[in-house]
Scaffold this motif. Sequence first.
Motif, PDB file in Angstrom:
ATOM      1  N   ARG A  19       0.841  -1.191   0.000  1.00  0.00           N
ATOM      2  CA  ARG A  19       0.000   0.000   0.000  1.00  0.00           C
ATOM      3  C   ARG A  19       0.878   1.242   0.000  1.00  0.00           C
ATOM      4  O   ARG A  19       1.890   1.278   0.687  1.00  0.00           O
ATOM      5  CB  ARG A  19      -0.881  -0.010   1.254  1.00  0.00           C
ATOM      6  N   VAL A  20       0.477   2.233  -0.771  1.00  0.00           N
ATOM      7  CA  VAL A  20       1.166   3.519  -0.786  1.00  0.00           C
ATOM      8  C   VAL A  20       0.179   4.569  -0.333  1.00  0.00           C
ATOM      9  O   VAL A  20      -0.880   4.740  -0.931  1.00  0.00           O
ATOM     10  CB  VAL A  20       1.688   3.868  -2.205  1.00  0.00           C
ATOM     11  N   GLY A  21       0.510   5.237   0.755  1.00  0.00           N
ATOM     12  CA  GLY A  21      -0.361   6.306   1.235  1.00  0.00           C
ATOM     13  C   GLY A  21      -0.253   6.472   2.732  1.00  0.00           C
ATOM     14  O   GLY A  21      -0.030   5.508   3.466  1.00  0.00           O
ATOM     15  N   GLY A  22      -0.390   7.693   3.161  1.00  0.00           N
ATOM     16  CA  GLY A  22      -0.305   8.003   4.573  1.00  0.00           C
ATOM     17  C   GLY A  22       0.935   8.827   4.859  1.00  0.00           C
ATOM     18  O   GLY A  22       1.816   8.986   4.022  1.00  0.00           O
ATOM     19  N   ARG A  23       0.967   9.363   6.070  1.00  0.00           N
ATOM     20  CA  ARG A  23       2.026  10.287   6.449  1.00  0.00           C
ATOM     21  C   ARG A  23       2.703   9.808   7.719  1.00  0.00           C
ATOM     22  O   ARG A  23       2.055   9.345   8.651  1.00  0.00           O
ATOM     23  CB  ARG A  23       1.400  11.657   6.673  1.00  0.00           C
ATOM     24  N   HIS A  24       4.025   9.945   7.738  1.00  0.00           N
ATOM     25  CA  HIS A  24       4.819   9.646   8.926  1.00  0.00           C
ATOM     26  C   HIS A  24       5.786  10.805   9.118  1.00  0.00           C
ATOM     27  O   HIS A  24       6.500  11.169   8.191  1.00  0.00           O
ATOM     28  CB  HIS A  24       5.610   8.337   8.730  1.00  0.00           C
ATOM     29  N   ASP A  25       5.775  11.401  10.309  1.00  0.00           N
ATOM     30  CA  ASP A  25       6.717  12.487  10.580  1.00  0.00           C
ATOM     31  C   ASP A  25       8.030  11.875  11.047  1.00  0.00           C
ATOM     32  O   ASP A  25       8.167  11.467  12.196  1.00  0.00           O
ATOM     33  CB  ASP A  25       6.139  13.457  11.610  1.00  0.00           C
ATOM     34  N   GLY A  26       8.964  11.777  10.121  1.00  0.00           N
ATOM     35  CA  GLY A  26      10.231  11.112  10.392  1.00  0.00           C
ATOM     36  C   GLY A  26      11.395  12.084  10.417  1.00  0.00           C
ATOM     37  O   GLY A  26      11.207  13.302  10.407  1.00  0.00           O
ATOM     38  N   PRO A  27      12.607  11.550  10.417  1.00  0.00           N
ATOM     39  CA  PRO A  27      13.807  12.389  10.515  1.00  0.00           C
ATOM     40  C   PRO A  27      14.033  13.287   9.298  1.00  0.00           C
ATOM     41  O   PRO A  27      14.753  14.269   9.388  1.00  0.00           O
ATOM     42  CB  PRO A  27      14.944  11.369  10.651  1.00  0.00           C
ATOM     43  N   HIS A  28      13.402  12.970   8.173  1.00  0.00           N
ATOM     44  CA  HIS A  28      13.558  13.775   6.958  1.00  0.00           C
ATOM     45  C   HIS A  28      12.358  14.684   6.732  1.00  0.00           C
ATOM     46  O   HIS A  28      12.178  15.213   5.645  1.00  0.00           O
ATOM     47  CB  HIS A  28      13.759  12.869   5.741  1.00  0.00           C
ATOM     48  N   GLY A  29      11.490  14.826   7.752  1.00  0.00           N
ATOM     49  CA  GLY A  29      10.279  15.626   7.610  1.00  0.00           C
ATOM     50  C   GLY A  29       9.102  14.735   7.275  1.00  0.00           C
ATOM     51  O   GLY A  29       9.177  13.515   7.415  1.00  0.00           O
ATOM     52  N   PRO A  30       7.994  15.336   6.815  1.00  0.00           N
ATOM     53  CA  PRO A  30       6.807  14.536   6.484  1.00  0.00           C
ATOM     54  C   PRO A  30       7.149  13.505   5.408  1.00  0.00           C
ATOM     55  O   PRO A  30       7.649  13.867   4.351  1.00  0.00           O
ATOM     56  CB  PRO A  30       5.809  15.560   5.955  1.00  0.00           C
ATOM     57  N   ALA A  31       6.895  12.250   5.709  1.00  0.00           N
ATOM     58  CA  ALA A  31       7.268  11.172   4.792  1.00  0.00           C
ATOM     59  C   ALA A  31       6.037  10.422   4.311  1.00  0.00           C
ATOM     60  O   ALA A  31       5.064  10.277   5.049  1.00  0.00           O
ATOM     61  CB  ALA A  31       8.233  10.212   5.485  1.00  0.00           C
ATOM     62  N   LEU A  32       6.108   9.930   3.077  1.00  0.00           N
ATOM     63  CA  LEU A  32       5.073   9.085   2.498  1.00  0.00           C
ATOM     64  C   LEU A  32       5.268   7.668   3.027  1.00  0.00           C
ATOM     65  O   LEU A  32       6.377   7.147   3.017  1.00  0.00           O
ATOM     66  CB  LEU A  32       5.192   9.099   0.972  1.00  0.00           C
ATOM     67  N   VAL A  33       4.194   7.050   3.501  1.00  0.00           N
ATOM     68  CA  VAL A  33       4.271   5.687   4.014  1.00  0.00           C
ATOM     69  C   VAL A  33       4.057   4.699   2.866  1.00  0.00           C
ATOM     70  O   VAL A  33       3.090   4.814   2.108  1.00  0.00           O
ATOM     71  CB  VAL A  33       3.216   5.447   5.118  1.00  0.00           C
ATOM     72  N   ILE A  34       4.976   3.735   2.756  1.00  0.00           N
ATOM     73  CA  ILE A  34       4.866   2.679   1.749  1.00  0.00           C
ATOM     74  C   ILE A  34       4.989   1.344   2.466  1.00  0.00           C
ATOM     75  O   ILE A  34       6.039   1.032   3.035  1.00  0.00           O
ATOM     76  CB  ILE A  34       5.954   2.791   0.663  1.00  0.00           C
ATOM     77  N   ALA A  35       3.913   0.574   2.441  1.00  0.00           N
ATOM     78  CA  ALA A  35       3.935  -0.773   3.010  1.00  0.00           C
ATOM     79  C   ALA A  35       4.211  -1.748   1.875  1.00  0.00           C
ATOM     80  O   ALA A  35       3.612  -1.648   0.801  1.00  0.00           O
ATOM     81  CB  ALA A  35       2.597  -1.095   3.673  1.00  0.00           C
ATOM     82  N   VAL A  36       5.139  -2.665   2.110  1.00  0.00           N
ATOM     83  CA  VAL A  36       5.517  -3.643   1.082  1.00  0.00           C
ATOM     84  C   VAL A  36       5.473  -5.054   1.665  1.00  0.00           C
ATOM     85  O   VAL A  36       5.660  -5.249   2.862  1.00  0.00           O
ATOM     86  CB  VAL A  36       6.919  -3.346   0.491  1.00  0.00           C
ATOM     87  N   ASN A  37       5.235  -6.034   0.790  1.00  0.00           N
ATOM     88  CA  ASN A  37       5.221  -7.436   1.208  1.00  0.00           C
ATOM     89  C   ASN A  37       6.621  -7.952   1.502  1.00  0.00           C
ATOM     90  O   ASN A  37       6.796  -8.837   2.321  1.00  0.00           O
ATOM     91  CB  ASN A  37       4.597  -8.316   0.112  1.00  0.00           C
TER      92      ASN A  37
END
Length: 99
Positions: A19-37
């Motif tokens: 799945r591609v989508g969602g936001r994570h506030d990480g060390p590089h700023g707002p990040a796109l969340v990518i879930a992979v198998n």
Amino acid sequence: MDDTLTVAVRVKPGASRARVGGRHDGPHGPALVIAVNAPPVDGRATEAARRALADALGVRPAAVALRAGAASRDKLFAVERPTPELTQTLRRLRDGAGR
């Protein structure tokens, strides 16, 4: 316009479904969340995330390259020759509903 767009990504390896989508506030700023198998072994999750990002943005996989974070869940990818539509798609995926 820059000839590359840097995309901050948070990878969730070993997910039940990709799945591609969602936001994570990480060390590089707002990040796109990518879930992979793929499991986080031998760069397989990184490669799966690179391909998923390319697919979600509608670009060739060859246009997306890892810039930083090979051994981390928080990664930076560079996308070659971004269009204004690509930037809007990225913002929608990160800050709106995933697909």
